[in-house]
Design a protein around this motif. Structure first.
Motif, PDB file in Angstrom:
ATOM      1  N   ASP A  18       0.814  -1.225   0.000  1.00 56.40           N
ATOM      2  CA  ASP A  18       0.000   0.000   0.000  1.00 56.40           C
ATOM      3  C   ASP A  18       0.844   1.271   0.000  1.00 56.40           C
ATOM      4  N   THR A  19       2.181   1.106  -0.116  1.00 53.36           N
ATOM      5  CA  THR A  19       3.035   2.301  -0.119  1.00 53.36           C
ATOM      6  C   THR A  19       3.507   2.686  -1.516  1.00 53.36           C
ATOM      7  N   PHE A  20       3.142   1.897  -2.518  1.00 53.26           N
ATOM      8  CA  PHE A  20       3.533   2.278  -3.885  1.00 53.26           C
ATOM      9  C   PHE A  20       2.413   1.914  -4.866  1.00 53.26           C
ATOM     10  N   THR A  21       2.392   2.617  -5.995  1.00 47.86           N
ATOM     11  CA  THR A  21       1.283   2.454  -6.939  1.00 47.86           C
ATOM     12  C   THR A  21       1.660   1.623  -8.152  1.00 47.86           C
ATOM     13  N   SER A  22       2.962   1.435  -8.376  1.00 46.23           N
ATOM     14  CA  SER A  22       3.366   0.775  -9.605  1.00 46.23           C
ATOM     15  C   SER A  22       4.735   0.125  -9.430  1.00 46.23           C
ATOM     16  N   MET A  23       4.862  -1.108  -9.936  1.00 46.61           N
ATOM     17  CA  MET A  23       6.166  -1.772  -9.959  1.00 46.61           C
ATOM     18  C   MET A  23       7.065  -1.114 -10.996  1.00 46.61           C
ATOM     19  N   ARG A  24       6.416  -0.494 -11.966  1.00 48.49           N
ATOM     20  CA  ARG A  24       7.137  -0.003 -13.138  1.00 48.49           C
ATOM     21  C   ARG A  24       7.159   1.518 -13.186  1.00 48.49           C
ATOM     22  N   VAL A  25       8.093   2.046 -13.919  1.00 47.17           N
ATOM     23  CA  VAL A  25       8.225   3.458 -14.272  1.00 47.17           C
ATOM     24  C   VAL A  25       8.631   4.344 -13.087  1.00 47.17           C
ATOM     25  N   ASN A  26       7.862   4.286 -11.963  1.00 45.10           N
ATOM     26  CA  ASN A  26       8.099   5.320 -10.943  1.00 45.10           C
ATOM     27  C   ASN A  26       8.460   4.793  -9.551  1.00 45.10           C
ATOM     28  N   LEU A  27       8.752   3.498  -9.417  1.00 49.09           N
ATOM     29  CA  LEU A  27       9.154   2.978  -8.102  1.00 49.09           C
ATOM     30  C   LEU A  27      10.602   3.421  -7.821  1.00 49.09           C
ATOM     31  N   PRO A  28      10.829   4.206  -6.775  1.00 47.88           N
ATOM     32  CA  PRO A  28      12.183   4.752  -6.549  1.00 47.88           C
ATOM     33  C   PRO A  28      13.215   3.642  -6.314  1.00 47.88           C
ATOM     34  N   ILE A  60      16.486 -14.835 -22.611  1.00 51.45           N
ATOM     35  CA  ILE A  60      16.873 -13.629 -21.873  1.00 51.45           C
ATOM     36  C   ILE A  60      16.024 -12.462 -22.362  1.00 51.45           C
ATOM     37  N   ASN A  61      15.643 -11.584 -21.433  1.00 50.32           N
ATOM     38  CA  ASN A  61      14.938 -10.381 -21.893  1.00 50.32           C
ATOM     39  C   ASN A  61      15.471  -9.149 -21.173  1.00 50.32           C
ATOM     40  N   GLU A  62      14.837  -8.024 -21.403  1.00 50.01           N
ATOM     41  CA  GLU A  62      15.208  -6.810 -20.687  1.00 50.01           C
ATOM     42  C   GLU A  62      13.979  -5.943 -20.479  1.00 50.01           C
ATOM     43  N   HIS A  63      14.000  -5.181 -19.388  1.00 51.51           N
ATOM     44  CA  HIS A  63      12.994  -4.146 -19.164  1.00 51.51           C
ATOM     45  C   HIS A  63      13.681  -2.979 -18.479  1.00 51.51           C
ATOM     46  N   HIS A  64      12.967  -1.874 -18.375  1.00 55.26           N
ATOM     47  CA  HIS A  64      13.583  -0.645 -17.870  1.00 55.26           C
ATOM     48  C   HIS A  64      12.750  -0.010 -16.772  1.00 55.26           C
ATOM     49  N   GLN A  65      13.429   0.583 -15.810  1.00 55.65           N
ATOM     50  CA  GLN A  65      12.778   1.313 -14.718  1.00 55.65           C
ATOM     51  C   GLN A  65      11.713   0.463 -14.037  1.00 55.65           C
ATOM     52  N   THR A  66      12.072  -0.776 -13.686  1.00 56.20           N
ATOM     53  CA  THR A  66      11.083  -1.644 -13.069  1.00 56.20           C
ATOM     54  C   THR A  66      11.719  -2.654 -12.123  1.00 56.20           C
ATOM     55  N   PHE A 134       8.028   5.247 -21.452  1.00 56.32           N
ATOM     56  CA  PHE A 134       8.276   6.316 -20.489  1.00 56.32           C
ATOM     57  C   PHE A 134       9.762   6.403 -20.156  1.00 56.32           C
ATOM     58  N   SER A 135      10.462   5.267 -20.252  1.00 58.52           N
ATOM     59  CA  SER A 135      11.908   5.320 -20.013  1.00 58.52           C
ATOM     60  C   SER A 135      12.660   5.676 -21.294  1.00 58.52           C
ATOM     61  N   SER A 136      12.219   5.139 -22.428  1.00 57.99           N
ATOM     62  CA  SER A 136      12.942   5.433 -23.673  1.00 57.99           C
ATOM     63  C   SER A 136      12.546   6.797 -24.236  1.00 57.99           C
ATOM     64  N   PRO A 279      -2.691   2.784 -14.615  1.00 56.92           N
ATOM     65  CA  PRO A 279      -3.336   2.476 -15.906  1.00 56.92           C
ATOM     66  C   PRO A 279      -2.779   3.258 -17.094  1.00 56.92           C
ATOM     67  N   GLN A 280      -2.391   4.513 -16.857  1.00 59.09           N
ATOM     68  CA  GLN A 280      -1.916   5.306 -18.000  1.00 59.09           C
ATOM     69  C   GLN A 280      -0.569   4.809 -18.521  1.00 59.09           C
ATOM     70  N   PHE A 281       0.174   4.042 -17.692  1.00 56.28           N
ATOM     71  CA  PHE A 281       1.449   3.497 -18.175  1.00 56.28           C
ATOM     72  C   PHE A 281       1.220   2.378 -19.187  1.00 56.28           C
ATOM     73  N   ARG A 282       0.027   1.774 -19.151  1.00 61.40           N
ATOM     74  CA  ARG A 282      -0.233   0.624 -20.014  1.00 61.40           C
ATOM     75  C   ARG A 282      -0.699   1.009 -21.401  1.00 61.40           C
TER      76      ARG A 282
END
Lengths: 410, 267
Positions: A18-28, A60-66, A134-136, A279-282
């Protein structure tokens, strides 16, 4: 059929939900502890070394800011595994060439990895999930075009051996393209793409002689897509695509007992339950087709199938062949059933690890999968011969097959 | 903006071909020409503001590619590109002494046009105009409408979110939903990166040689009044004015105050 091990290099030590809204993009990234992270990297790479020893291939894969994926550059793991593994096919799914600045650098990196691994590269190119925009900061309305323009240019670069050529296309401009090194495999490494809802993209992939992969898709939808492609080839009077042009990734766990397998799959299921995003990240505008975006933007669509299955639990995943788990015999049956339902496929990418599953538990699941499941189903699936631009592929196939047999006996 | 239940029909709608594109042009009323360039949310189309202006003047509206009956953007890549289409249409229509009234992205378009040629332009009114980056690289001049939640974006754009004409889209029919989706895609295509600005425009604003009024909502959270004042400062002789209790679309939230401000300037 070819079998691949996969972990997404997760960061499992999350703050309270309950302390964060998203695993992706904006988790510090203060939630990432480097000392713990370093150990995780080694543990995850060890899984792939084990996969190679067990006769499995590596994806193998990759993702960003997550926090879902600690790998911001697939080529880095590929480079490590090119040295640390001996026999495994090394599949990258994939290079997000629509998002990266220089597709020719990607062509160079892949050619180098193909050489170091002595021709074990399976080279995937992906448009990238919507969060990545959002990262690229790549314009979402351009990435579908950029993906294919980059694929075409990379193949041209891989297959040109007489000095520099000029390219001034729609999105990419390079005046002196002259790749060093050239790839090890001839005419070039096998190419893959991934897809979701776009049948046109899948057809384009198959028509070019590439492999088309789908992830975590319910069997009925998978069948719809794979058969849609087969029907397209029939209508266009193209040769029927071989099974090895189709790949699928489910969540997989193999235990000595059903109870043990259930415990393992609950670990892998972390990937599904810990994937929240605002939702807007999706759905940045231009990423999905306009008709779907219209429903998203007006609030008439909220999550759809992906969200629906997320709330349904692991049994629902099992029913739809998105999670395949149980004793070795049960898993063999489930894969055969899936194979029949979708009209055949040639690559099974097994996501055998997620969340905080220990190396030991993952290794046990992997070992049972490789030793007790794979031998009973590896005969499934037809192999491409002379279809599309990879007509020369069978020439490297026998060597690969021989290697695979050798490792299967380990 | 309160949408009229029966908007009066524009006296003519035509599609003008220009430089390979097709642009919808509507004309309404008689008198000195006022060219209205709509915002990304197109709240101006069919609004009371147009009818009021058309009582004493001829109001001309250009629709951006992808909006209304205008053609798809095709090979167009930027707001800069579109400004050439619009200048070409002014030539084709042989309009003289035009006042351009631009809102948000439409204000950016007006600034692009005037920075290239003021030959056919008499006055400029820029309301919440975008298109320029004033702050340093770490400064977010224009809030990120793609990153923030729907609710946050609404709060950035509106002082009173109840006045957002698109506040509730749940009951939109397919035609309405598709129109919203298409225009957001078009705007993303032209404005995603560089984010709602053209790095070349700032220096070029010095070429604007006509009387200019910069109108800003005092409570604009998307582009704060500081941004509006910087815009006015960049255009020689431009006047800056604020409308209280209004966000990024002051003409929507405070239509009366907005009309009074511009009537005075229009003369």
């Amino acid at each position: 059929m070819e079998f691949y091990h996969f972990t997404e290099f997760p960061w499992p030590h999350l703050p309270p939900d309950d302390t964060f809204t998203s695993m992706r993009v904006n988790l510090p990234n203060r939630h990432f502890d480097p000392e713990v992270g370093a150990e995780l990297y080694h543990s995850y790479l060890d899984q792939y070394v084990l996969a190679d020893e067990l006769g499995l291939n590596c994806m193998i894969n990759e993702h960003h800011q997550t926090a879902t994926c600690l790998s911001p550059s697939g080529p880095l793991q590929m480079a490590i595994l090119a040295r640390e593994t001996k026999n495994a096919r090394l599949c990258i799914l994939g290079n997000p060439i629509a998002n990266i600045a220089d597709p020719i650098r990607c062509a160079e990196e892949m050619a180098m990895i193909d050489n170091i691994s002595r021709g074990r590269l399976e080279c995937g190119f992906v448009r990238g999930v919507p969060f990545e925009l959002f990262s690229s900061n790549r314009n979402p309305t351009e990435t579908a075009e950029r993906l294919w323009e980059s694929i075409d240019l990379i193949i041209k670069a891989w297959t040109t051996h007489d000095g520099p050529f000029n390219y001034e296309g729609k999105w990419i401009h390079k005046r002196q393209i002259n790749l060093w090194p050239r790839p090890y495999q001839q005419p070039h490494p096998p190419v893959w793409t991934t897809g979701g809802s776009s049948l046109a993209h899948a057809c384009r992939t198959i028509e070019r002689g590439f492999t088309f992969a789908m992830f975590l898709t319910p069997a009925d939808r998978l069948a719809e897509m794979f058969n849609g492609v087969r029907d397209y080839c029939k209508t266009k009077k193209l040769p029927a695509p071989a099974d090895d042009q189709f790949a699928f990734m489910p969540l997989v766990a193999v235990g000595e007992t059903e109870e043990e397998a259930r415990k393992m799959i609950d670990g892998v299921f972390w990937y599904v339950t810990h994937n929240k995003a605002e939702p807007q990240f999706r759905a940045p505008p231009g990423y999905v087709e306009t008709a779907l975006y219209a429903k998203v933007v007006t609030g008439q669509f909220s999550g759809g199938r992906t969200d629906a299955i997320r709330t349904q639990g692991v049994e629902f995943f099992k029913k739809n062949h998105v999670a395949i788990y149980g004793t070795p015999d049960s898993v063999v049956k489930q894969i055969k059933s899936l194979y029949r339902k979708v009209g055949g496929f040639g690559h099974l990418i097994a996501m055998l690890h997620a969340g905080d599953m220990s190396y030991e538990l993952t290794a046990k699941s992997m070992t049972l999968f490789a030793n007790e499941v794979v031998p009973k189903i590896k005969h499934l699936g037809s192999i491409s011969t002379g279809f599309g631009p990879l007509a020369d592929r069978p020439k490297v196939k026998p060597k690969k097959k021989a290697k695979r047999k050798a490792t299967a006996r380990v | 903006m309160p949408q009229k239940t029966t908007p009066s029909k524009p006296s003519s709608i035509e599609i003008i071909k220009t430089l390979g594109a097709r642009i919808e042009v509507t004309r309404q009323g008689k008198g000195r020409p006022v060219l209205v360039l709509h915002s990304e949310d197109a709240y101006e189309t069919g609004s009371d503001l147009i009818d009021t202006l058309a009582k004493k003047r001829e109001v001309i509206q250009f629709k951006m590619p992808g909006y209304g009956k205008s053609g798809p953007p095709g090979d167009l890549r930027s707001i800069d590109d579109i400004s050439y289409l619009y200048l070409d249409i002014l030539d084709q229509m042989d309009l003289k002494k035009v006042t351009i009234l631009g809102f948000s992205v439409g204000g950016w378009l007006a600034a692009e046009m005037a920075s290239k040629s003021c030959e056919r332009i008499q006055k400029l009114i820029l309301t919440g105009a975008l298109g320029v980056k004033f702050g340093g690289p770490y400064v977010r001049d224009i809030e990120d409408i793609y990153y923030n939640t729907k609710e946050k974006v609404q709060a950035l754009k509106f002082h009173d979110t109840a006045k957002d004409p698109d506040a509730d889209m749940l009951n939109y029919n397919e035609r309405q939903s598709m129109a919203v989706a298409r225009r957001r895609e078009i705007i993303a295509k032209f404005c995603w990166e560089p984010y709602f600005h053209n790095p070349s425009l700032k220096a070029r604003l010095a070429r604007i040689s006509v009387p200019t009024l910069v109108v800003w909502g005092a409570n604009d959270g998307m582009t704060r009044p500081k941004y509006g004042r910087a815009y006015a400062k960049q255009i020689s002789g431009a006047r800056y004015t604020e409308i209280p209790r209004a966000g990024h679309y002051p003409h929507v939230e405070q239509p009366g105050a907005f009309k009074r401000k511009i009537e005075k300037f229009l003369g």
